[in-house]
Design an enzyme around this catalytic site. Sequence first.
Site, PDB file in Angstrom:
ATOM      1  N   CYS A   1       0.830  -1.208   0.000  1.00 54.09           N
ATOM      2  CA  CYS A   1       0.000   0.000   0.000  1.00 54.09           C
ATOM      3  C   CYS A   1       0.866   1.261   0.000  1.00 54.09           C
ATOM      4  O   CYS A   1       0.526   2.257  -0.639  1.00 54.09           O
ATOM      5  CB  CYS A   1      -0.932   0.011   1.210  1.00 54.09           C
ATOM      6  SG  CYS A   1      -2.092  -1.367   1.255  1.00 54.09           S
TER       7      CYS A   1
ATOM      8  N   ARG B   1      -7.820  -3.896  -3.137  1.00 52.48           N
ATOM      9  CA  ARG B   1      -7.263  -2.828  -3.964  1.00 52.48           C
ATOM     10  C   ARG B   1      -8.231  -2.541  -5.113  1.00 52.48           C
ATOM     11  O   ARG B   1      -8.075  -3.064  -6.211  1.00 52.48           O
ATOM     12  CB  ARG B   1      -5.890  -3.224  -4.496  1.00 52.48           C
ATOM     13  CG  ARG B   1      -4.914  -3.577  -3.418  1.00 52.48           C
ATOM     14  CD  ARG B   1      -3.514  -3.874  -3.943  1.00 52.48           C
ATOM     15  NE  ARG B   1      -2.756  -4.554  -2.916  1.00 52.48           N
ATOM     16  CZ  ARG B   1      -2.239  -3.965  -1.840  1.00 52.48           C
ATOM     17  NH1 ARG B   1      -2.413  -2.664  -1.669  1.00 52.48           N
ATOM     18  NH2 ARG B   1      -1.582  -4.657  -0.946  1.00 52.48           N
TER      19      ARG B   1
END
Length: 214
Positions: free
Chosen positions: A51, A128
């Site tokens: 991330c 995601r």
Amino acid sequence: MTDQIQPAGARLNEAAPAFDAPTTHGQKTLEDYRGKWLVLFSHPADFTPVCTTEFIAFAKKHDDFTARNTELLGLSIDSHYIHIAWMLNIKEKFGVEIKFPIIADLNMAVAQVYGMIQPGASDTAAVRATFLIDPEGVLRAMVYYPMNAGRSVDEIYRLLVAMQTADENACAMPENWKPGEPVIVPTPATPAAAMARAGEGYETVDWYFSTRTL
């Protein structure tokens, strides 16, 4: 008999689900982005390596998105204060400033309505997911990546430019289209139009496949 209730969710070419959520830049609603494109993207958790690489990439591309009348808005199921701490950590450790807001979606309200929670991946973390919403509030694209593979920010930007260019020029884009390359002319809708296509001045391979340069 009882009426069946259709579940809420994000669907292509329909109005994007409304939201009103706390962010690192204050309270934000979908309506705040009216008149601009919005890239809304979720990530599993702050202070995680994949991330972090994605947020650095979005931050480095921020000015390019802004130049295309586009805002960025991140989201995870972390608190407002964890977001702030992570943003400061990225600036300290990687020298990159996160200038766009991040939604603190502790109750998972936004994640649920957009389908960012995928039980096959996790019941407690957003996957995601990336959503491109146009200036009229219509959801135009959705892209999902697995937990263990970071998304391509360059591809998201390329997709945005392709959609904007297609809208402006009433055309379609071939595989991996980039600015300056030929675009696809709409396919004729009648036999007469198909027969006439070869004489219309396009680069025509066959009646259904013609390109032109913008």
